[in-house]
Design an enzyme around this catalytic site. Structure first.
Site: not given
Ligand code: PEP
Length: 252
Positions: A9, A11, A96, A98, A168, A174, A214
Protein backbone atom coordinates in the site's frame (compact mmCIF):
# COMPACT_ATOMS: atom_id res chain seq x y z
CA UNK A 1 -5.83 -24.09 -0.48
CA UNK A 2 -6.33 -20.40 0.24
CA UNK A 3 -4.06 -17.94 -1.49
CA UNK A 4 -1.04 -16.45 0.25
CA UNK A 5 -0.60 -12.78 -0.63
CA UNK A 6 1.84 -9.97 0.05
CA UNK A 7 0.24 -6.64 -0.86
CA UNK A 8 1.83 -3.20 -0.83
CA UNK A 9 0.00 0.00 0.00
CA UNK A 10 2.00 2.95 -1.28
CA UNK A 11 -0.41 5.46 0.32
CA UNK A 12 0.24 9.09 -0.76
CA UNK A 13 3.85 8.49 -1.72
CA UNK A 14 5.72 8.51 -5.07
CA UNK A 15 5.14 10.91 -7.92
CA UNK A 16 4.28 9.35 -11.28
CA UNK A 17 7.87 8.83 -12.41
CA UNK A 18 8.98 7.42 -9.05
CA UNK A 19 6.01 5.06 -8.97
CA UNK A 20 6.68 3.78 -12.47
CA UNK A 21 10.33 3.23 -11.59
CA UNK A 22 9.40 1.26 -8.45
CA UNK A 23 6.87 -0.90 -10.32
CA UNK A 24 9.41 -1.55 -13.08
CA UNK A 25 12.10 -2.55 -10.60
CA UNK A 26 9.72 -4.84 -8.76
CA UNK A 27 8.57 -6.43 -11.98
CA UNK A 28 12.19 -7.09 -12.94
CA UNK A 29 13.25 -8.61 -9.63
CA UNK A 30 10.14 -10.79 -9.34
CA UNK A 31 10.44 -11.96 -12.95
CA UNK A 32 14.03 -13.00 -12.26
CA UNK A 33 13.17 -14.65 -8.94
CA UNK A 34 9.53 -15.74 -8.97
CA UNK A 35 7.53 -15.32 -5.75
CA UNK A 36 5.88 -18.21 -3.92
CA UNK A 37 2.80 -16.10 -3.18
CA UNK A 38 0.46 -13.67 -4.85
CA UNK A 39 1.84 -10.12 -4.99
CA UNK A 40 -0.33 -7.01 -5.23
CA UNK A 41 0.80 -3.40 -5.44
CA UNK A 42 -1.80 -0.81 -4.50
CA UNK A 43 -0.95 2.61 -5.84
CA UNK A 44 -2.44 6.10 -5.94
CA UNK A 45 -4.97 6.57 -8.75
CA UNK A 46 -2.55 8.46 -10.98
CA UNK A 47 -0.22 5.44 -11.28
CA UNK A 48 -2.79 2.75 -11.91
CA UNK A 49 -3.12 2.68 -15.69
CA UNK A 50 0.60 2.96 -16.32
CA UNK A 51 1.58 0.42 -13.65
CA UNK A 52 -1.13 -2.01 -14.76
CA UNK A 53 0.27 -1.77 -18.29
CA UNK A 54 3.88 -2.43 -17.38
CA UNK A 55 3.72 -5.31 -14.88
CA UNK A 56 3.37 -8.99 -15.69
CA UNK A 57 -0.04 -9.79 -14.21
CA UNK A 58 0.83 -13.46 -13.83
CA UNK A 59 3.30 -12.28 -11.13
CA UNK A 60 2.03 -8.91 -9.89
CA UNK A 61 -1.55 -7.73 -9.54
CA UNK A 62 -2.36 -4.06 -9.19
CA UNK A 63 -4.85 -2.34 -6.92
CA UNK A 64 -6.24 1.06 -6.03
CA UNK A 65 -6.22 2.43 -2.48
CA UNK A 66 -9.83 3.60 -2.58
CA UNK A 67 -12.84 4.10 -4.80
CA UNK A 68 -15.99 6.21 -4.65
CA UNK A 69 -19.19 5.23 -2.86
CA UNK A 70 -21.21 6.50 -5.83
CA UNK A 71 -21.59 4.93 -9.23
CA UNK A 72 -20.96 7.98 -11.43
CA UNK A 73 -21.87 11.59 -11.98
CA UNK A 74 -21.34 14.98 -10.38
CA UNK A 75 -18.91 14.05 -7.59
CA UNK A 76 -15.94 16.31 -8.26
CA UNK A 77 -12.63 14.68 -7.45
CA UNK A 78 -13.98 11.19 -6.93
CA UNK A 79 -12.88 8.06 -8.82
CA UNK A 80 -15.46 5.33 -9.36
CA UNK A 81 -14.97 1.58 -9.11
CA UNK A 82 -15.70 1.35 -12.82
CA UNK A 83 -12.89 3.84 -13.56
CA UNK A 84 -10.51 1.89 -11.31
CA UNK A 85 -11.37 -1.34 -13.10
CA UNK A 86 -10.90 0.29 -16.52
CA UNK A 87 -7.21 0.93 -15.74
CA UNK A 88 -6.56 -2.81 -15.89
CA UNK A 89 -6.11 -3.31 -12.17
CA UNK A 90 -7.68 -6.13 -10.16
CA UNK A 91 -7.93 -4.98 -6.55
CA UNK A 92 -9.02 -2.11 -4.36
CA UNK A 93 -8.22 -1.48 -0.69
CA UNK A 94 -11.32 -0.52 1.31
CA UNK A 95 -11.79 0.17 4.99
CA UNK A 96 -8.24 1.28 5.72
CA UNK A 97 -8.11 2.89 9.16
CA UNK A 98 -6.64 6.08 7.68
CA UNK A 99 -9.75 6.47 5.50
CA UNK A 100 -12.09 5.56 8.35
CA UNK A 101 -10.39 8.09 10.63
CA UNK A 102 -9.32 11.02 8.43
CA UNK A 103 -12.08 10.84 5.81
CA UNK A 104 -14.87 9.68 8.12
CA UNK A 105 -15.73 6.57 6.14
CA UNK A 106 -18.53 4.88 8.06
CA UNK A 107 -19.55 1.21 7.80
CA UNK A 108 -22.46 2.29 5.55
CA UNK A 109 -20.18 4.22 3.18
CA UNK A 110 -17.80 1.26 3.07
CA UNK A 111 -20.67 -1.11 2.37
CA UNK A 112 -21.63 1.01 -0.66
CA UNK A 113 -18.00 0.99 -1.85
CA UNK A 114 -17.77 -2.78 -1.37
CA UNK A 115 -20.92 -3.33 -3.45
CA UNK A 116 -19.72 -1.06 -6.26
CA UNK A 117 -16.24 -2.60 -6.31
CA UNK A 118 -17.67 -6.11 -6.58
CA UNK A 119 -20.25 -5.06 -9.18
CA UNK A 120 -17.33 -3.82 -11.28
CA UNK A 121 -15.31 -7.01 -10.97
CA UNK A 122 -12.71 -5.83 -8.46
CA UNK A 123 -11.37 -7.95 -5.63
CA UNK A 124 -11.26 -6.18 -2.28
CA UNK A 125 -8.56 -5.96 0.37
CA UNK A 126 -10.88 -5.12 3.27
CA UNK A 127 -9.12 -3.69 6.33
CA UNK A 128 -10.30 -4.09 9.91
CA UNK A 129 -8.57 -3.55 13.24
CA UNK A 130 -8.72 -1.91 16.63
CA UNK A 131 -7.17 1.24 18.07
CA UNK A 132 -4.75 1.19 21.00
CA UNK A 133 -7.53 2.30 23.32
CA UNK A 134 -9.77 -0.52 22.13
CA UNK A 135 -6.93 -3.07 22.49
CA UNK A 136 -6.28 -1.87 26.04
CA UNK A 137 -9.98 -2.34 26.79
CA UNK A 138 -9.74 -5.84 25.26
CA UNK A 139 -12.27 -4.91 22.60
CA UNK A 140 -10.31 -6.11 19.55
CA UNK A 141 -12.61 -9.05 18.82
CA UNK A 142 -15.79 -6.99 19.09
CA UNK A 143 -14.31 -4.26 16.88
CA UNK A 144 -13.22 -6.67 14.14
CA UNK A 145 -16.54 -8.50 14.19
CA UNK A 146 -18.53 -5.26 14.01
CA UNK A 147 -16.41 -4.00 11.10
CA UNK A 148 -17.06 -7.20 9.16
CA UNK A 149 -20.77 -7.15 10.00
CA UNK A 150 -21.05 -3.49 9.07
CA UNK A 151 -19.62 -3.67 5.58
CA UNK A 152 -19.07 -7.18 4.17
CA UNK A 153 -21.24 -9.77 5.93
CA UNK A 154 -24.28 -8.78 3.83
CA UNK A 155 -22.54 -10.39 0.83
CA UNK A 156 -23.44 -13.81 -0.53
CA UNK A 157 -20.82 -16.56 -0.09
CA UNK A 158 -20.11 -16.30 -3.80
CA UNK A 159 -19.43 -12.56 -3.52
CA UNK A 160 -17.44 -13.04 -0.33
CA UNK A 161 -14.95 -15.19 -2.25
CA UNK A 162 -13.64 -11.87 -3.67
CA UNK A 163 -12.82 -10.46 -0.25
CA UNK A 164 -9.34 -10.63 1.25
CA UNK A 165 -9.41 -9.53 4.88
CA UNK A 166 -6.50 -7.47 6.22
CA UNK A 167 -6.25 -7.34 10.01
CA UNK A 168 -4.40 -4.14 10.81
CA UNK A 169 -4.21 -3.08 14.45
CA UNK A 170 -4.18 0.72 14.22
CA UNK A 171 -1.57 0.95 16.97
CA UNK A 172 0.86 -1.00 14.79
CA UNK A 173 0.42 0.97 11.54
CA UNK A 174 3.46 3.07 10.72
CA UNK A 175 4.54 3.05 14.35
CA UNK A 176 7.27 0.43 14.23
CA UNK A 177 5.23 -1.51 16.84
CA UNK A 178 4.25 -4.90 15.43
CA UNK A 179 1.71 -7.19 17.01
CA UNK A 180 3.59 -10.28 18.18
CA UNK A 181 3.05 -13.32 15.99
CA UNK A 182 1.01 -14.92 18.81
CA UNK A 183 -1.12 -11.79 19.30
CA UNK A 184 -1.79 -11.61 15.57
CA UNK A 185 -2.53 -15.34 15.26
CA UNK A 186 -5.02 -15.16 18.11
CA UNK A 187 -7.13 -12.51 16.39
CA UNK A 188 -6.70 -14.01 12.92
CA UNK A 189 -8.11 -17.28 14.25
CA UNK A 190 -11.01 -15.35 15.76
CA UNK A 191 -11.66 -13.53 12.45
CA UNK A 192 -11.67 -16.87 10.63
CA UNK A 193 -14.18 -18.16 13.19
CA UNK A 194 -16.43 -15.17 12.49
CA UNK A 195 -16.28 -16.01 8.77
CA UNK A 196 -17.05 -19.67 9.58
CA UNK A 197 -20.03 -18.70 11.73
CA UNK A 198 -21.38 -16.57 8.90
CA UNK A 199 -20.49 -18.56 5.76
CA UNK A 200 -19.47 -22.03 6.98
CA UNK A 201 -16.19 -23.83 7.53
CA UNK A 202 -15.20 -24.20 3.88
CA UNK A 203 -15.52 -20.50 3.06
CA UNK A 204 -13.56 -19.66 6.22
CA UNK A 205 -10.86 -22.14 5.23
CA UNK A 206 -10.62 -20.52 1.79
CA UNK A 207 -10.49 -16.90 3.03
CA UNK A 208 -7.15 -15.14 2.87
CA UNK A 209 -6.47 -13.08 6.00
CA UNK A 210 -3.47 -10.74 5.87
CA UNK A 211 -1.66 -9.05 8.74
CA UNK A 212 -0.72 -5.39 8.45
CA UNK A 213 1.17 -3.08 10.79
CA UNK A 214 4.92 -2.42 10.68
CA UNK A 215 5.53 -5.70 8.90
CA UNK A 216 9.05 -6.00 7.50
CA UNK A 217 11.48 -8.61 6.21
CA UNK A 218 12.75 -9.32 9.74
CA UNK A 219 9.36 -10.14 11.31
CA UNK A 220 7.45 -11.47 8.28
CA UNK A 221 8.71 -15.08 8.49
CA UNK A 222 7.49 -15.52 12.08
CA UNK A 223 4.13 -13.86 11.35
CA UNK A 224 3.51 -15.74 8.07
CA UNK A 225 4.39 -19.08 9.68
CA UNK A 226 1.24 -18.88 11.80
CA UNK A 227 -1.61 -21.05 10.53
CA UNK A 228 -4.17 -18.26 10.20
CA UNK A 229 -1.87 -15.54 8.82
CA UNK A 230 -1.85 -15.77 5.04
CA UNK A 231 0.51 -12.92 4.24
CA UNK A 232 0.70 -9.19 4.78
CA UNK A 233 -0.53 -5.76 3.80
CA UNK A 234 2.58 -3.62 3.80
CA UNK A 235 2.81 0.16 4.01
CA UNK A 236 6.24 1.70 4.61
CA UNK A 237 8.23 -1.37 3.59
CA UNK A 238 6.50 -1.54 0.19
CA UNK A 239 8.14 1.70 -0.95
CA UNK A 240 11.52 0.12 -1.79
CA UNK A 241 11.71 -2.91 -4.06
CA UNK A 242 14.39 -4.60 -1.93
CA UNK A 243 12.41 -4.19 1.31
CA UNK A 244 9.19 -5.44 -0.28
CA UNK A 245 10.98 -8.37 -1.94
CA UNK A 246 12.44 -9.26 1.47
CA UNK A 247 8.90 -9.68 2.82
CA UNK A 248 7.74 -11.64 -0.25
CA UNK A 249 10.71 -13.96 0.28
CA UNK A 250 9.31 -14.93 3.69
CA UNK A 251 7.25 -17.46 1.70
CA UNK A 252 10.39 -19.09 0.23
C1 PEP B 1 -0.84 -0.01 6.26
O1 PEP B 1 -1.08 1.17 6.42
O2 PEP B 1 -1.61 -0.72 5.58
C2 PEP B 1 0.36 -0.54 6.90
C3 PEP B 1 0.39 -1.80 7.23
O3 PEP B 1 1.38 0.35 7.11
P1 PEP B 1 2.84 0.05 7.73
O4 PEP B 1 3.32 -1.24 7.11
O5 PEP B 1 3.67 1.21 7.33
O6 PEP B 1 2.66 -0.08 9.20
Amino acid sequence: MRKKIVAGNWKMNKNLQEGIALAQELNEVLTADKPNCGVVICTPFIHLAKVAELVDHSIINVGAENCADKEKGAYTGEVSAEMVKSTGCEYVILGHSERREYYHETPEILKAKVDLALANGLKILFCIGESLEQREANEQEAVCKAELEGSVFHLSAEQFANIVIAYEPIWAIGTGKTATADQAEEIHAYIRKCVADKYGAQVAEDTTILYGGSCKASNAPELFAKPDIDGGLIGGASLKAADFKGIIDAFK
